[in-house]
Design a protein around this motif. Structure first.
Motif, PDB file in Angstrom:
ATOM      1  N   ILE A 292     -55.457 -83.908 -11.954  1.00 40.46           N
ATOM      2  CA  ILE A 292     -56.019 -85.162 -12.452  1.00 40.46           C
ATOM      3  C   ILE A 292     -57.093 -84.880 -13.497  1.00 40.46           C
ATOM      4  O   ILE A 292     -57.145 -85.523 -14.545  1.00 40.46           O
ATOM      5  CB  ILE A 292     -56.621 -85.982 -11.281  1.00 40.46           C
ATOM      6  CG1 ILE A 292     -55.550 -86.316 -10.264  1.00 40.46           C
ATOM      7  CG2 ILE A 292     -57.283 -87.252 -11.787  1.00 40.46           C
ATOM      8  CD1 ILE A 292     -54.497 -87.258 -10.721  1.00 40.46           C
ATOM      9  N   ALA A 293     -57.937 -83.882 -13.223  1.00 42.23           N
ATOM     10  CA  ALA A 293     -59.024 -83.592 -14.162  1.00 42.23           C
ATOM     11  C   ALA A 293     -58.481 -83.078 -15.484  1.00 42.23           C
ATOM     12  O   ALA A 293     -59.070 -83.316 -16.533  1.00 42.23           O
ATOM     13  CB  ALA A 293     -59.977 -82.571 -13.557  1.00 42.23           C
ATOM     14  N   GLU A 294     -57.367 -82.375 -15.433  1.00 41.23           N
ATOM     15  CA  GLU A 294     -56.771 -81.890 -16.678  1.00 41.23           C
ATOM     16  C   GLU A 294     -56.132 -83.034 -17.462  1.00 41.23           C
ATOM     17  O   GLU A 294     -55.731 -82.860 -18.611  1.00 41.23           O
ATOM     18  CB  GLU A 294     -55.711 -80.820 -16.379  1.00 41.23           C
ATOM     19  CG  GLU A 294     -56.291 -79.475 -15.992  1.00 41.23           C
ATOM     20  CD  GLU A 294     -57.000 -78.800 -17.152  1.00 41.23           C
ATOM     21  OE1 GLU A 294     -56.528 -78.940 -18.288  1.00 41.23           O
ATOM     22  OE2 GLU A 294     -58.033 -78.163 -16.913  1.00 41.23           O
ATOM     23  N   GLY A 295     -55.976 -84.178 -16.820  1.00 40.80           N
ATOM     24  CA  GLY A 295     -55.459 -85.348 -17.516  1.00 40.80           C
ATOM     25  C   GLY A 295     -53.961 -85.362 -17.708  1.00 40.80           C
ATOM     26  O   GLY A 295     -53.455 -86.033 -18.587  1.00 40.80           O
ATOM     27  N   TYR A 296     -53.237 -84.609 -16.886  1.00 43.52           N
ATOM     28  CA  TYR A 296     -51.785 -84.668 -17.016  1.00 43.52           C
ATOM     29  C   TYR A 296     -51.275 -86.001 -16.486  1.00 43.52           C
ATOM     30  O   TYR A 296     -51.724 -86.461 -15.441  1.00 43.52           O
ATOM     31  CB  TYR A 296     -51.120 -83.536 -16.232  1.00 43.52           C
ATOM     32  CG  TYR A 296     -51.395 -82.175 -16.799  1.00 43.52           C
ATOM     33  CD1 TYR A 296     -50.962 -81.849 -18.068  1.00 43.52           C
ATOM     34  CD2 TYR A 296     -52.101 -81.228 -16.081  1.00 43.52           C
ATOM     35  CE1 TYR A 296     -51.230 -80.608 -18.602  1.00 43.52           C
ATOM     36  CE2 TYR A 296     -52.369 -79.980 -16.608  1.00 43.52           C
ATOM     37  CZ  TYR A 296     -51.928 -79.675 -17.871  1.00 43.52           C
ATOM     38  OH  TYR A 296     -52.187 -78.465 -18.403  1.00 43.52           O
ATOM     39  N   PRO A 297     -50.327 -86.633 -17.173  1.00 40.87           N
ATOM     40  CA  PRO A 297     -49.787 -87.892 -16.666  1.00 40.87           C
ATOM     41  C   PRO A 297     -48.995 -87.656 -15.380  1.00 40.87           C
ATOM     42  O   PRO A 297     -48.130 -86.774 -15.337  1.00 40.87           O
ATOM     43  CB  PRO A 297     -48.880 -88.387 -17.787  1.00 40.87           C
ATOM     44  CG  PRO A 297     -48.703 -87.253 -18.709  1.00 40.87           C
ATOM     45  CD  PRO A 297     -49.810 -86.293 -18.497  1.00 40.87           C
ATOM     46  N   VAL A 298     -49.330 -88.443 -14.353  1.00 41.72           N
ATOM     47  CA  VAL A 298     -48.742 -88.186 -13.049  1.00 41.72           C
ATOM     48  C   VAL A 298     -47.260 -88.552 -13.018  1.00 41.72           C
ATOM     49  O   VAL A 298     -46.457 -87.881 -12.364  1.00 41.72           O
ATOM     50  CB  VAL A 298     -49.525 -88.930 -11.949  1.00 41.72           C
ATOM     51  CG1 VAL A 298     -48.808 -88.882 -10.639  1.00 41.72           C
ATOM     52  CG2 VAL A 298     -50.893 -88.310 -11.797  1.00 41.72           C
TER      53      VAL A 298
END
Lengths: 378, 337
Positions: B268-274
């Protein structure tokens, strides 16, 4: 001025955390071939800073002279007239707004107001018509219809203005919009990067930082630079010179939530549930977003307190068999708790009143936990 | 900023094949349509297949080749999903256009100019059933002077009476080889240097969708300049690097909840789209051969549920954590068997 604003990098060259992204953006602008952009990443990772620096790079210092306006638009929506009030931040070359503020009327904003703004193009010194840049915040909160109309707006007015979209999660932005933009992922800064920034600020402010202090703040910040800097400043206000084991104060509402969490752990009864409801209401009244209450905080607090509690139990129980049993139950309970958290958060999103769903989660947790206690200790 | 330069025209438009015979990989359709060009007769057509395989391109190319630039405006009507296509439009606009008589076939300026008009309905699967029903009779009564081209992704959304009136053509996803050739052609034209690895990465991440491949290529070229590596392409496409997915899955296998929680936080912190994460976990699960069918089924079911929740707007962190925890349970259940 808060340190967060004081030390916000103004130009793309000053940016330290996402240097590679900044350089790429600079290349984009110098080639004068800027597509629509979509920035996504967790909060506090520096999306806004990048966007502002990018705009400055495009238009020079004039982009910094901004005015805040509260405008009212009258939109003709077929059968009736709709009045929409919206706060915009604008300079001569760019306009920034948060269309989701208009709630269910966000569609009109996207359709009408953006069209309106795109038409008023600034004329530069050579008499040429330049571009306007529209910054839209929180596009992931836009409704489906608004996103669909945005798609057409983007294509139609692409020669007049460039859109820069910002959001937290790109899963909620439709594929159609994502494929029309250049997607830029902004990751949360790593702990090391945060430490570097804090040390930089400390140096500028002429502060003495004990070793390990900055890294402790970074650890607590959940990889959000904004939070790290804010709590750094709080520490400065509370006590200076710093001592190396100085406590880093958590946000007061977080403290409040962890208090709620430990309340729930202590006693599971309807009476306690009633008390908890009062506290939850207080949080909601103070404008803490409900999804955050449920999300990271309650869940992580539960998991944390839970682990501590289980450690105590392991310590007490010396018999091998029971120890193993407990360990298994511990994991199972965690699985269950996070499943229900996900379940109720989803329901909260579909429903209207968030308090019901948070409370349902609390009640569910109580019942799971109680039955766990009964089954283990009889 | 300066006004739009030539370079900002999307490459997808710039390199759209202008002639039917240039359309890559769809031999069957090309053969039939070249025949049409010679004999100047053609049935109603229905093109279906996944996005980015050349359906719209083919339809536009045949229309241009039949009529040439002069007659094109008066003989071809193009409607796509962004236009209003409710039942009223079918009743008025389409019917009016279909009813107009045309002069009998004479070759004009090297174009066959057959004696009929063409109506291209792009993204026909998003038309309502009523609108489709209203078309049935129109198609028959005006069949002397009008040909309909339906273009859609899912043939099941076209009502049977319409489908049975058309010659159906399925467009296949492009093979890596064909796609590679096309991409190489474009990168030569644009002066890009693309190594072997980047080329194969591009083919695999775009999954047979040429439009997507070209869009990625253009974004990467804008962002990273003329030499493009496979890493650049991955970062532009929003695909999550394989290592990250593998690490998460390894955490699921370990059966340690706290470790998995940490991994999820990291994602989540890396900002990858879930949503992207879910589909990539799905790939990993399908490829993992040591899983039993029941486990795979359980995990896939959870993935589907979480995906639905995400579409509804649920929180990314909680959903991913839930998926991970259920995956973990499914994985550990085998060890007891």
């Amino acid at each position: 001025m808060l340190w967060v604003d004081k030390y916000r990098p103004k130009t793309l060259d000053q940016i330290t955390v996402h240097q590679d992204v900044a350089q790429n953006l600079k290349k984009l602008v110098t080639e004068q071939d800027c597509p629509h952009l979509l920035f996504f990443g967790p909060s506090g990772s520096g999306k806004k800073t990048l966007v502002m620096a990018l705009i400055r790079q495009m238009f020079g210092a004039s982009a910094e002279k901004v005015k805040v306006e509260n405008k009212t638009w009258k939109v003709d929506a077929g059968t009736r007239n709709v009045e929409i009030e919206l706060t915009t931040i604008s300079s001569t070359n760019h306009v920034e707004l948060t269309p989701s503020d208009a709630g269910f009327q966000d569609r009109y904003i996207v359709q009408e107001i953006i069209k309106d703004m795109a038409k008023n193009r600034p004329i530069d010194s050579k008499g040429k018509r330049g571009h306007k840049v529209l910054v839209l915040n929180d596009v992931d909160k836009l409704s489906r219809e608004a996103q669909h109309s945005l798609r057409r707006t983007m294509e139609k007015y692409s020669s007049y203005c460039r859109l820069i979209l910002c959001c937290n999660s790109s899963s909620r932005v439709t594929e159609a919009i994502r494929s029309r933009c250049l997607n830029v992922r902004i990751n949360g800064p790593t702990d090391d990067q945060i430490v570097k920034v804090l040390e930089f600020i400390g140096k500028k402010e002429g502060l003495q930082l004990p070793s390990g202090f900055a890294s402790r703040i970074a650890e607590k910040s959940n990889r959000s630079l904004r939070r790290a800097i804010l709590s750094f400043e709080t520490c400065r206000v509370q006590q200076y010179p710093f001592v190396s084991n100085q406590a880093i104060p958590p946000m007061d509402w977080e403290e409040y939530i962890s208090e709620i969490a430990s309340d729930i752990m202590k006693e599971q009864s309807p009476k306690r549930l009633y008390q908890v409801r009062g506290k939850l209401y207080e949080l909601l009244v103070n404008c803490i977003p409900p999804e955050i209450i449920l999300k990271v905080i309650i869940l992580s607090q539960f998991l944390l307190i839970f682990s501590v509690l289980m450690c105590d139990l392991y310590y007490l129980v010396s018999q091998r068999l029971l120890y193993e049993l407990l360990k298994k139950l511990d994991a199972e309970l965690k699985h269950e708790v996070c499943h229900w958290a996900a379940y109720y958060e989803h329901r909260m999103r579909l429903g209207q009143k968030s308090i019901f769903h948070i409370e349902a989660f609390v009640a569910k947790f109580m019942s799971i936990y109680k039955s766990f206690l009964i089954s283990t200790f009889g | 900023m300066a006004p739009l330069l030539q370079s900002s025209q999307p490459w997808v438009e710039k390199y759209r094949p202008k002639q039917v015979k240039d359309v890559a990989h769809q031999d069957e359709v090309v053969r039939v349509l070249t025949n049409t060009l010679e004999t100047s007769s053609c049935p109603h057509m229905l093109f279906y297949g996944p996005p980015g395989t050349g359906k719209t391109t083919t339809a536009l190319a045949i229309a241009h080749e039949l009529f040439g630039p002069e007659l094109y405006k008066s003989r071809v009507l193009e409607l796509n999903a962004s236009d209003d296509r409710g039942i009223n439009v079918v009743r008025t606009k389409i019917k009016d256009f279909a009813g107009v008589a045309v002069s009998s076939g004479q070759r004009q300026g090297g174009y066959p100019c057959p004696p009929f008009k063409i109506i291209i309905l792009d993204e026909a699967d998003s038309m309502t059933e009523d609108a489709q029903n209203a078309l049935r009779r129109t198609m028959e009564t005006h069949s002397k002077v009008t040909r309909f081209f339906f273009i859609c992704n899912y043939i099941s959304r076209i009502i049977e009476p319409l489908a049975s009136r058309c010659a159906k053509f399925r467009f296949k996803p492009l093979s890596e080889e064909v796609m590679g050739k096309r991409i190489l052609h474009i990168s030569n034209e644009e002066g890009l240097s693309l190594d072997e690895e980047a080329l194969s990465t591009l083919s695999s991440i775009s999954q047979g969708d040429l439009r997507r491949a070209i869009t990625y290529l253009q974004s990467a070229a804008r962002l990273f300049g003329s030499s493009i590596s496979s890493k650049d392409l991955i970062s532009v496409s929003g695909i999550i690097p394989r290592e990250v997915v593998d690490e998460l899955f390894a955490a699921c296998r370990s059966g340690n909840f706290d470790l998995a929680n940490k991994e999820v936080n990291n994602v989540i912190a890396e900002g990858y789209p879930v949503a992207q994460m879910l589909s990539q976990i799905f790939e990993v699960v399908i490829e993992a051969h040591d899983l039993q069918d029941e486990q795979t089924a359980k995990i896939c079911k959870k993935l589907a549920e979480a995906d639905k929740c995400l579409v509804d707007g649920a929180d990314e962190y909680l959903q991913l954590l839930d998926v991970v925890s259920q995956t973990m349970q499914a994985l550990s259940s085998s060890m007891q068997l």
